[in-house]
Design a protein around this motif. Structure first.
Motif: not given
Length: 84
Positions: A69-81
């Protein structure tokens, strides 16, 4: 120490919001944590995602594994690819 970046549930019954925290994987979901790096509020319209990019990149760089879930949030926020 196996660190995870995961959500910590906060808020009232049927009105949750979540803090994005870095914690040892052995600690309980809402238990002790190392650092809070942001929050996520799915009850608002539009959804509120606020993550400290600098700290998130630091923790991912040191080997902390984000939950799905956090990985999806980080991608959505543009922090990681997506590939991380």
């Amino acid at each position: 120490m196996a660190t995870r970046i995961r959500l910590r549930r906060m808020g009232a019954k049927k009105a949750p919001f979540y803090r994005v925290v870095v914690a040892d994987s052995r600690y309980p979901r809402d238990g002790r944590f190392i650092e809070e790096i942001g929050y996520y509020d799915p009850t608002k319209n539009p959804v509120v995602i606020n993550i400290n990019e600098e700290r998130a990149k630091y923790w991912v760089g040191t080997g902390a594994q984000p939950s799905d879930t956090v990985k999806a949030l980080l991608v959505k926020a543009g922090v990681i690819t997506k590939s991380v």
